[in-house]
Scaffold this motif. Structure first.
Motif, PDB file in Angstrom:
ATOM      1  N   VAL A  71       0.839  -1.200   0.000  1.00 21.81           N
ATOM      2  CA  VAL A  71       0.000   0.000   0.000  1.00 21.81           C
ATOM      3  C   VAL A  71       0.875   1.252   0.000  1.00 21.81           C
ATOM      4  O   VAL A  71       0.630   2.210  -0.751  1.00 21.81           O
ATOM      5  N   HIS A  72       1.928   1.256   0.819  1.00 20.96           N
ATOM      6  CA  HIS A  72       2.840   2.400   0.826  1.00 20.96           C
ATOM      7  C   HIS A  72       3.551   2.535  -0.519  1.00 20.96           C
ATOM      8  O   HIS A  72       3.799   3.651  -0.992  1.00 20.96           O
ATOM      9  N   LEU A  73       3.875   1.414  -1.138  1.00 21.87           N
ATOM     10  CA  LEU A  73       4.528   1.456  -2.444  1.00 21.87           C
ATOM     11  C   LEU A  73       3.582   2.050  -3.492  1.00 21.87           C
ATOM     12  O   LEU A  73       3.999   2.842  -4.344  1.00 21.87           O
ATOM     13  N   ILE A  74       2.307   1.676  -3.417  1.00 25.77           N
ATOM     14  CA  ILE A  74       1.320   2.234  -4.339  1.00 25.77           C
ATOM     15  C   ILE A  74       1.174   3.733  -4.117  1.00 25.77           C
ATOM     16  O   ILE A  74       1.124   4.526  -5.071  1.00 25.77           O
ATOM     17  N   LEU A  75       1.108   4.150  -2.851  1.00 26.22           N
ATOM     18  CA  LEU A  75       0.996   5.579  -2.551  1.00 26.22           C
ATOM     19  C   LEU A  75       2.231   6.336  -3.022  1.00 26.22           C
ATOM     20  O   LEU A  75       2.137   7.497  -3.443  1.00 26.22           O
ATOM     21  N   ALA A  76       3.397   5.692  -2.975  1.00 27.47           N
ATOM     22  CA  ALA A  76       4.615   6.338  -3.468  1.00 27.47           C
ATOM     23  C   ALA A  76       4.515   6.600  -4.965  1.00 27.47           C
ATOM     24  O   ALA A  76       4.887   7.682  -5.445  1.00 27.47           O
ATOM     25  N   GLY A  77       4.019   5.623  -5.710  1.00 30.11           N
ATOM     26  CA  GLY A  77       3.870   5.824  -7.146  1.00 30.11           C
ATOM     27  C   GLY A  77       2.857   6.908  -7.471  1.00 30.11           C
ATOM     28  O   GLY A  77       3.077   7.732  -8.372  1.00 30.11           O
ATOM     29  N   PHE A  78       1.750   6.951  -6.721  1.00 29.77           N
ATOM     30  CA  PHE A  78       0.750   7.993  -6.951  1.00 29.77           C
ATOM     31  C   PHE A  78       1.313   9.370  -6.596  1.00 29.77           C
ATOM     32  O   PHE A  78       0.996  10.364  -7.261  1.00 29.77           O
ATOM     33  N   ALA A  79       2.125   9.443  -5.531  1.00 31.50           N
ATOM     34  CA  ALA A  79       2.714  10.728  -5.147  1.00 31.50           C
ATOM     35  C   ALA A  79       3.666  11.248  -6.217  1.00 31.50           C
ATOM     36  O   ALA A  79       3.804  12.464  -6.404  1.00 31.50           O
ATOM     37  N   ARG A  80       4.343  10.342  -6.928  1.00 32.22           N
ATOM     38  CA  ARG A  80       5.286  10.756  -7.969  1.00 32.22           C
ATOM     39  C   ARG A  80       4.578  11.222  -9.239  1.00 32.22           C
ATOM     40  O   ARG A  80       5.189  11.916 -10.060  1.00 32.22           O
ATOM     41  N   ALA A  81       3.312  10.858  -9.421  1.00 28.83           N
ATOM     42  CA  ALA A  81       2.588  11.232 -10.634  1.00 28.83           C
ATOM     43  C   ALA A  81       2.191  12.703 -10.568  1.00 28.83           C
ATOM     44  O   ALA A  81       1.781  13.205  -9.514  1.00 28.83           O
ATOM     45  N   HIS A  93       2.609  17.712  -6.942  1.00 26.63           N
ATOM     46  CA  HIS A  93       1.194  17.362  -6.808  1.00 26.63           C
ATOM     47  C   HIS A  93       0.323  18.385  -7.526  1.00 26.63           C
ATOM     48  O   HIS A  93       0.487  19.598  -7.326  1.00 26.63           O
ATOM     49  N   PRO A  94      -0.618  17.935  -8.350  1.00 23.70           N
ATOM     50  CA  PRO A  94      -1.502  18.884  -9.035  1.00 23.70           C
ATOM     51  C   PRO A  94      -2.544  19.447  -8.078  1.00 23.70           C
ATOM     52  O   PRO A  94      -2.771  18.918  -6.985  1.00 23.70           O
ATOM     53  N   MET A  95      -3.192  20.503  -8.506  1.00 25.06           N
ATOM     54  CA  MET A  95      -4.317  21.085  -7.775  1.00 25.06           C
ATOM     55  C   MET A  95      -5.616  20.588  -8.405  1.00 25.06           C
ATOM     56  O   MET A  95      -5.693  20.356  -9.614  1.00 25.06           O
ATOM     57  N   LEU A  96      -6.627  20.429  -7.585  1.00 26.64           N
ATOM     58  CA  LEU A  96      -7.925  20.002  -8.099  1.00 26.64           C
ATOM     59  C   LEU A  96      -8.471  21.078  -9.029  1.00 26.64           C
ATOM     60  O   LEU A  96      -8.427  22.272  -8.715  1.00 26.64           O
ATOM     61  N   ASP A  97      -8.950  20.673 -10.193  1.00 28.88           N
ATOM     62  CA  ASP A  97      -9.441  21.625 -11.182  1.00 28.88           C
ATOM     63  C   ASP A  97     -10.611  22.420 -10.629  1.00 28.88           C
ATOM     64  O   ASP A  97     -11.282  22.005  -9.675  1.00 28.88           O
ATOM     65  N   ASP A  98     -10.876  23.587 -11.214  1.00 26.89           N
ATOM     66  CA  ASP A  98     -11.859  24.530 -10.674  1.00 26.89           C
ATOM     67  C   ASP A  98     -13.257  23.928 -10.599  1.00 26.89           C
ATOM     68  O   ASP A  98     -13.966  24.096  -9.592  1.00 26.89           O
ATOM     69  N   ILE A  99     -13.681  23.238 -11.665  1.00 23.35           N
ATOM     70  CA  ILE A  99     -15.028  22.649 -11.657  1.00 23.35           C
ATOM     71  C   ILE A  99     -15.156  21.615 -10.544  1.00 23.35           C
ATOM     72  O   ILE A  99     -16.147  21.588  -9.805  1.00 23.35           O
ATOM     73  N   SER A 100     -14.150  20.787 -10.393  1.00 22.84           N
ATOM     74  CA  SER A 100     -14.189  19.767  -9.340  1.00 22.84           C
ATOM     75  C   SER A 100     -14.101  20.396  -7.957  1.00 22.84           C
ATOM     76  O   SER A 100     -14.774  19.960  -7.017  1.00 22.84           O
ATOM     77  N   ALA A 101     -13.256  21.420  -7.805  1.00 19.16           N
ATOM     78  CA  ALA A 101     -13.115  22.082  -6.507  1.00 19.16           C
ATOM     79  C   ALA A 101     -14.423  22.761  -6.106  1.00 19.16           C
ATOM     80  O   ALA A 101     -14.799  22.762  -4.922  1.00 19.16           O
ATOM     81  N   LYS A 102     -15.112  23.338  -7.080  1.00 21.81           N
ATOM     82  CA  LYS A 102     -16.400  23.963  -6.781  1.00 21.81           C
ATOM     83  C   LYS A 102     -17.418  22.920  -6.342  1.00 21.81           C
ATOM     84  O   LYS A 102     -18.205  23.145  -5.416  1.00 21.81           O
ATOM     85  N   ALA A 103     -17.384  21.755  -6.986  1.00 20.02           N
ATOM     86  CA  ALA A 103     -18.303  20.683  -6.599  1.00 20.02           C
ATOM     87  C   ALA A 103     -17.952  20.132  -5.223  1.00 20.02           C
ATOM     88  O   ALA A 103     -18.839  19.798  -4.432  1.00 20.02           O
ATOM     89  N   ALA A 104     -16.667  20.030  -4.924  1.00 23.57           N
ATOM     90  CA  ALA A 104     -16.232  19.484  -3.634  1.00 23.57           C
ATOM     91  C   ALA A 104     -16.597  20.405  -2.486  1.00 23.57           C
ATOM     92  O   ALA A 104     -16.924  19.934  -1.387  1.00 23.57           O
TER      93      ALA A 104
END
Length: 705
Positions: free
Chosen positions: A288-298, A517-528
């Motif tokens: 699980v930590h290895l998977i999170l490491a790969g996602f963090a690098r994306a 790390h990217p930022m959540l796009d405006d449309i998604s952030a507004k929905a969140a």
């Protein structure tokens, strides 16, 4: 350095380039003509030109012998020097400006050019032949080895599988861990599946080392088979996560480990969900930590983590950044390695509701973008990131019989069902590959990336259910921690092993990928909405810090709440040290105690000294007077006592306390477990019929003996 001259109306001249047959002949003839003209005009002795030519011929001969030039090449160059020198000597004596002299010089130039061209072609052919001979020698040596392997395996497949194959190629792996055999199946309906089913017998017949296998797969067409033979067991070696933390993408795949040929295997999760199963001790948490490491690098993925086990899967990726324990090289604020972490039931529901809202708003808000790209899949990019929901033991949540947990599971299934095209995917983990875990059709259909970590454990590891249609997989093939089987739509189920990722690497990855790390796009952030924007508020993250305790003087090392609980034994006498401040709840409890005393008239306050040390009969409600840690906990114990012999459950207590104290079921479950351990309460029944009874109302246990 070559000097070039560019003429807009002519070719580019390279004055440092070597001479070819034409330019070489021109250089030789013009040089001889210049020397002859100068010599005739200055009455130079003719013998000098002949001496220079002889010296040049001798020098080129020696040089040709040193570089092992062909004999005809050496002879041609020496003859050119001697002929040119002879003409120059003759021209100095008789004059270079006669038609005879000029005609003979032109003839010599043509001859030198033709001889040079002929010798160059011969030298090229000679070099090519030498290289070809060397390659033939190497190929012969390799072919001998490959022919032996081909003959050996053709005979073995005939003996074990009763199939006569013709081996058309043997390719050795660059890693040196084995080789692949490309074979043609005989006519008559034989398929590669029959060879794949005999993998254990083929491996035993080949006397392969433990952990090495001979696995068959489809070839270039249905009449061919590829057999991968492992000769070195790389799975028994522990390899740490590669220290190169370069950027990744959902489109390039995320590396999760390596195959038996030591080549890494990647998970492509743009459209697929993933399912990871592994019993305790198999290395599932490390994966699980290895998977999170790969996602963090994306740079085009945001990771949301749900772990109802106190958030343990995500805390190492969050706390170092929130506590300021990591400093970025450029002095910027370090962002957590995951974008959102939920460790409680309420926070998990908030996260899943937000994911559903984001998916639905993306469907409406990005219609123009989808039309411009002529696709029904949202074009994921750093400006429009994919959301990856990593849910530890999420498969158990889906299979739970608890009413509230079932609501969480329904929300997970909704995310899986509606959010594929809009870039929201899930990674679920489970403790075993059982029917209860794999019984959900949605999981089987969407989770095409599957991992089964075995660690040698056989209980609850039904590989035929985890990888349907794949034969020859046995748990004993992967007895090492972190080893197991992995399948993707691009790669069939086969042995693999996860890298070992250590805590210091997690901190390094957090620091190295913070600005990626990217930022959540405006449309998604507004929905969140605020639920997402305030996810790191102090009151929302207080539960993360409650799991870290320090010594009373603040100087000792920190320890987790579970460690502190396991360290403590015996009675908790905290009520005798610090009495809590009076509060309104105390008045209600006092009235409750008065009613009990009026009915039973047997309650004595243990804080009042008595000469008789024998505990008085009747109810002991001293725990309601300060031994508990909070008003909510004291109220919960009062409800437990008031339930009488019938007892009550965590859900009922949480409902009664929710309005006034905001207590969640997860918190009440923790209290009940503690009370069962210290004897305050007794658990009666199992599963969904389990209830908790105060020890004063609990049925007497039969004595032993």
């Amino acid at each position: 350095m070559a000097t070039t001259a560019t003429n807009p109306s002519g070719p580019v001249l390279d004055w440092a380039a070597g001479h070819g047959p034409v330019t070489g002949a021109l250089s030789a003839t013009t040089g001889a003509f210049a020397v002859a003209t100068t010599g005739a005009a200055t009455s130079m002795p003719p013998g000098w030109a002949l001496a220079v030519g002889a010296a040049g011929a001798l020098g080129h001969t020696i040089a040709g012998l040193r570089v092992r030039s062909a004999g005809r090449s050496i002879a041609a160059r020496a003859a050119s020097w001697l002929v040119g020198a002879g003409w120059t000597t003759w021209a100095i004596t008789h004059g270079p400006l006669t038609w005879a002299a000029l005609g003979s010089l032109a003839t010599i130039g043509v001859g030198i050019g033709a001889a040079t061209r002929s010798t160059n072609l011969y030298e090229e052919a000679r070099e090519e032949e030498a290289l070809a001979a060397e390659q033939r020698q190497i190929a012969a040596e390799l072919s001998a080895d490959r022919r032996a392997i081909a003959a050996e395996w053709a005979d073995r497949i005939q003996r074990v599988c009763s199939i006569t194959v013709r081996v058309v190629g043997v390719e050795k792996w660059e890693t040196g861990a084995g080789y692949s055999i490309d074979a043609e199946l005989p006519p008559g309906g034989a398929t590669w599946n029959k060879i794949a089913a005999e993998s254990p017998r083929l491996s035993a017949d080949a006397r392969l080392p433990h952990g090495c296998t001979a696995t068959a797969g489809p070839g270039i067409h249905q009449g061919r088979v590829i057999i991968d033979v492992t000769t070195t067991n790389v799975l028994e070696q522990e390899r740490t996560y590669p220290a190169e933390y370069g950027p990744l993408s959902v489109h390039t795949g995320i590396p999760w480990g390596y195959r038996t040929n030591a080549e890494e295997i990647r998970a492509y999760l743009r459209e697929q969900c993933a399912l990871v199963v592994g019993p305790t001790g198999s290395g599932k948490t490390n994966l699980v930590h290895l998977i999170l490491a790969g996602f963090a690098r994306a740079d085009d993925m945001l990771t949301w983590v749900i772990d109802l086990n106190a958030g343990s899967a995500g805390l190492p990726w969050v706390l170092p950044a929130l506590n300021g324990e990591i400093q970025a090289p450029d002095g910027k604020t370090v962002r957590p390695g995951v974008d959102w972490l939920a460790g409680t039931f309420d926070e998990a529901m908030t996260m899943l509701d937000t994911a559903v809202k984001v998916a639905k708003h993306r469907k409406m808000g990005y219609q123009d973008l989808l039309a411009r790209h002529n696709t029904d899949l949202l074009p994921i990019s750093p400006a429009l990131p994919q959301i990856m929901l990593v849910i530890d033991e999420g498969a158990e949540i889906l299979a739970s019989n608890d009413r509230e947990v079932r609501k969480l599971g329904e929300k997970i299934l909704e995310v899986i069902r509606i959010a594929r095209a809009m870039g929201v995917r899930t990674v679920l983990t489970a403790l075993g590959a059982t029917g209860s875990v794999l019984g959900n059709l949605m999981i089987r259909r969407e989770a095409k990336v599957r991992v089964a970590l075995t660690g040698g454990e056989t209980e609850g590891m039904d590989l035929s259910k985890m990888f349907p249609g794949t034969r020859g997989l046995r748990v004993e093939q992967a007895p090492f921690k972190g080893a197991g089987f992995m399948s993707t739509p691009e790669s069939p189920a086969a042995l693999f092993k996860a890298w070992r990722i250590k805590p210091n690497q997690i901190r390094d990855i957090i620091a190295a990928t913070s600005d990626r790390h990217p930022m959540l796009d405006d449309i998604s952030a507004k929905a969140a909405g605020p639920a997402y924007a305030r996810r790191w508020d102090a009151e929302r993250t207080a539960w993360m810090r409650e799991h870290t305790l320090t010594d009373d003087d603040g100087s000792g090392p920190s320890e987790s709440a579970s460690q502190a609980a396991s360290r403590r034994t015996g009675l908790n006498l905290s009520a005798l040290r610090d009495q809590p401040a009076p509060d309104p709840m105390e008045a209600e409890l006092a009235r409750f105690r008065e009613q009990i005393d009026a009915q039973f008239a047997t309650t004595t306050d243990p804080h009042t000294p008595t000469p008789d040390k024998t505990p008085p009969p009747g109810l002991n409600l001293s725990a309601l007077r300060g031994e508990q840690d909070s008003p909510a906990q004291r109220a919960a114990l009062a409800l437990l006592l008031a339930a009488g012999p019938d007892g009550t459950g965590a859900s009922a207590i949480a409902r009664d306390l929710a309005d006034e104290h905001g207590t969640t079921r997860q918190t009440v479950v923790g209290w009940l477990k503690t009370w069962v351990q210290d004897g305050t309460a007794v658990r009666v029944g199992e599963g969904t019929k389990a209830r908790y009874v105060h020890h004063r109302h609990a049925p007497e246990q039969p004595s032993e003996g």
